[in-house]
Design a protein around this motif. Structure first.
Motif, mmCIF file in Angstrom:
data_model
loop_
_atom_site.group_PDB
_atom_site.id
_atom_site.type_symbol
_atom_site.label_atom_id
_atom_site.label_comp_id
_atom_site.label_asym_id
_atom_site.label_seq_id
_atom_site.Cartn_x
_atom_site.Cartn_y
_atom_site.Cartn_z
ATOM 1 N N PHE A 164 2.623 3.268 4.678
ATOM 2 C CA PHE A 164 2.008 2.121 5.294
ATOM 3 C C PHE A 164 3.393 1.522 5.852
ATOM 4 O O PHE A 164 4.089 1.438 5.785
ATOM 5 C CB PHE A 164 1.124 0.855 4.339
ATOM 6 C CG PHE A 164 0.113 1.667 3.513
ATOM 7 C CD1 PHE A 164 -1.397 1.312 3.731
ATOM 8 C CD2 PHE A 164 -0.183 2.970 2.741
ATOM 9 C CE1 PHE A 164 -2.345 1.656 3.622
ATOM 10 C CE2 PHE A 164 -0.730 3.503 2.097
ATOM 11 C CZ PHE A 164 -2.223 2.674 2.269
ATOM 12 N N VAL A 165 2.611 1.174 7.509
ATOM 13 C CA VAL A 165 3.245 -0.311 7.760
ATOM 14 C C VAL A 165 3.109 -1.676 8.170
ATOM 15 O O VAL A 165 1.974 -1.515 9.046
ATOM 16 C CB VAL A 165 4.447 0.456 9.122
ATOM 17 C CG1 VAL A 165 4.879 2.257 8.276
ATOM 18 C CG2 VAL A 165 2.925 1.213 9.659
ATOM 19 N N GLY B 249 0.760 -1.518 -0.612
ATOM 20 C CA GLY B 249 0.256 0.158 -0.144
ATOM 21 C C GLY B 249 0.829 1.539 -0.335
ATOM 22 O O GLY B 249 0.604 2.399 -0.867
ATOM 23 N N ASN B 250 2.101 1.386 0.873
ATOM 24 C CA ASN B 250 2.887 2.904 0.539
ATOM 25 C C ASN B 250 3.491 2.603 -0.780
ATOM 26 O O ASN B 250 3.215 4.200 -1.016
ATOM 27 C CB ASN B 250 4.149 1.919 1.410
ATOM 28 C CG ASN B 250 4.798 3.124 1.726
ATOM 29 O OD1 ASN B 250 4.011 3.937 2.571
ATOM 30 N ND2 ASN B 250 6.169 3.507 1.138
ATOM 31 N N GLU B 251 3.468 1.869 -1.793
ATOM 32 C CA GLU B 251 2.958 2.522 -3.320
ATOM 33 C C GLU B 251 1.842 3.798 -3.610
ATOM 34 O O GLU B 251 2.426 4.685 -4.412
ATOM 35 C CB GLU B 251 3.657 1.706 -4.436
ATOM 36 C CG GLU B 251 1.713 0.672 -4.240
ATOM 37 C CD GLU B 251 1.757 -0.577 -3.496
ATOM 38 O OE1 GLU B 251 0.801 -1.314 -3.891
ATOM 39 O OE2 GLU B 251 2.194 -0.391 -2.464
ATOM 40 N N PRO C 293 9.264 3.276 -0.634
ATOM 41 C CA PRO C 293 9.009 2.236 -1.282
ATOM 42 C C PRO C 293 8.206 2.476 -1.460
ATOM 43 O O PRO C 293 7.270 2.578 -0.745
ATOM 44 C CB PRO C 293 10.472 1.365 -0.639
ATOM 45 C CG PRO C 293 10.155 1.424 0.345
ATOM 46 C CD PRO C 293 9.603 2.731 1.402
ATOM 47 N N ALA C 294 8.154 1.898 -3.219
ATOM 48 C CA ALA C 294 7.370 1.457 -3.807
ATOM 49 C C ALA C 294 7.419 0.075 -4.814
ATOM 50 O O ALA C 294 6.497 -0.068 -5.047
ATOM 51 C CB ALA C 294 6.915 3.433 -5.171
ATOM 52 N N PHE D 111 10.637 -4.463 -1.627
ATOM 53 C CA PHE D 111 10.837 -3.238 0.309
ATOM 54 C C PHE D 111 9.208 -3.389 0.734
ATOM 55 O O PHE D 111 9.323 -2.488 1.716
ATOM 56 C CB PHE D 111 11.710 -2.004 -0.417
ATOM 57 C CG PHE D 111 12.590 -2.029 -1.432
ATOM 58 C CD1 PHE D 111 13.940 -3.046 -0.735
ATOM 59 C CD2 PHE D 111 12.660 -1.307 -2.194
ATOM 60 C CE1 PHE D 111 14.501 -2.689 -1.581
ATOM 61 C CE2 PHE D 111 13.876 -1.365 -3.117
ATOM 62 C CZ PHE D 111 14.575 -2.304 -3.190
ATOM 63 N N LEU D 112 8.192 -3.884 0.073
ATOM 64 C CA LEU D 112 7.015 -3.936 0.755
ATOM 65 C C LEU D 112 6.704 -5.456 1.590
ATOM 66 O O LEU D 112 6.398 -5.942 1.197
ATOM 67 C CB LEU D 112 6.197 -2.928 0.443
ATOM 68 C CG LEU D 112 6.752 -2.146 -0.485
ATOM 69 C CD1 LEU D 112 5.365 -2.050 -1.212
ATOM 70 C CD2 LEU D 112 6.687 -0.746 0.447
ATOM 71 N N LEU D 113 6.274 -5.247 2.651
ATOM 72 C CA LEU D 113 5.661 -6.454 3.456
ATOM 73 C C LEU D 113 4.783 -6.720 2.548
ATOM 74 O O LEU D 113 3.550 -5.993 2.854
ATOM 75 C CB LEU D 113 5.497 -6.215 4.293
ATOM 76 C CG LEU D 113 7.419 -6.556 5.824
ATOM 77 C CD1 LEU D 113 7.059 -6.091 7.217
ATOM 78 C CD2 LEU D 113 7.247 -8.070 5.122
ATOM 79 N N GLN D 114 3.885 -8.037 2.530
ATOM 80 C CA GLN D 114 2.547 -8.198 2.320
ATOM 81 C C GLN D 114 1.748 -8.537 3.295
ATOM 82 O O GLN D 114 2.011 -8.040 4.518
ATOM 83 C CB GLN D 114 2.602 -9.795 1.010
ATOM 84 C CG GLN D 114 3.047 -9.452 -0.323
ATOM 85 C CD GLN D 114 2.770 -8.615 -0.614
ATOM 86 O OE1 GLN D 114 1.421 -8.417 -1.245
ATOM 87 N NE2 GLN D 114 3.406 -7.193 -1.315
ATOM 88 N N PRO D 115 0.754 -8.108 3.321
ATOM 89 C CA PRO D 115 -0.784 -8.682 4.500
ATOM 90 C C PRO D 115 0.278 -9.493 4.966
ATOM 91 O O PRO D 115 -0.149 -10.806 4.717
ATOM 92 C CB PRO D 115 -1.100 -8.331 3.887
ATOM 93 C CG PRO D 115 -1.474 -7.756 2.506
ATOM 94 C CD PRO D 115 -0.398 -7.994 1.923
#
Length: 183
Positions: A158-159, A116-118, A123-124, A128-132
């Motif tokens: 989103f974290v 969601g941070n994208e 980072p997008a 570099f983004l954790l999945q739910p």
């Protein structure tokens, strides 16, 4: 320079779970905001970052290693820590090593960007983004004390974040932590 800002509220809130006087590892420590925080609370600290300028900035707070933990060997093979702190960093192949680095009675305090941070910034990249639920699943061998997966407004991001302890193999007092208001 990354790491010169105030300590993360998540780290500040859950750092009392580190056993008194235990050694703390800060992974991708930057300029040492969490090293300083834990050092000021009486913990010996160990930090690792691949940026030589960053580790030079935090040498006063403990044992500091300049190492590329994505391309090189894990510099702490065989060591365990009373707390392992990771913020704003994700290298999935390292997750099992980080979890195994938590000593019995120790805590993992992890906070990084989530899916969601994208939509709001960097980072997008999915790398570099954790999945739910990904961080929660990765920490299944630990006892989860707190977990969050969602959106924070300031700054917009989103974290996912977790505080999880490794149970000891011998009987002990139940885990006690005052669950007061978040700091």
């Amino acid at each position: 320079m990354h790491g010169t800002e105030a300590p993360s509220n998540w780290v500040r809130r859950w750092s009392p779970l580190a056993p008194p006087g235990s050694t703390v590892l800060d992974v991708a420590c930057g300029a040492g905001r969490h090293l300083r925080w834990m050092h000021e609370r009486g913990h010996p600290t160990v930090g690792v970052d691949r940026c030589a300028d960053a580790v030079a900035a935090c040498a006063a707070w403990g044992e500091i290693h300049c190492a590329d933990i994505e391309e090189g060997p894990w510099p702490f093979a065989g060591r365990q820590f009373g707390a392992v702190i990771v913020t704003n960093y994700l290298w999935r192949p390292l997750l099992p090593t980080l979890i195994n680095s938590v000593a019995p009675g120790g805590v993992l305090i992890y906070e990084t960007f989530g899916s969601g941070n994208e939509t709001v910034g960097r980072p997008a990249r999915a790398d570099f983004l954790l999945q739910p639920g990904e961080l929660l699943a990765a920490c299944a061998a630990l006892r989860t004390v707190a977990y969050e997966d969602g959106f924070l407004e300031s700054p917009a991001r989103f974290v996912q974040r977790i505080a999880a302890v490794r149970e000891t193999t011998h009987p002990r007092q139940p885990l006690r932590y005052h669950l007061g208001p978040a700091v």
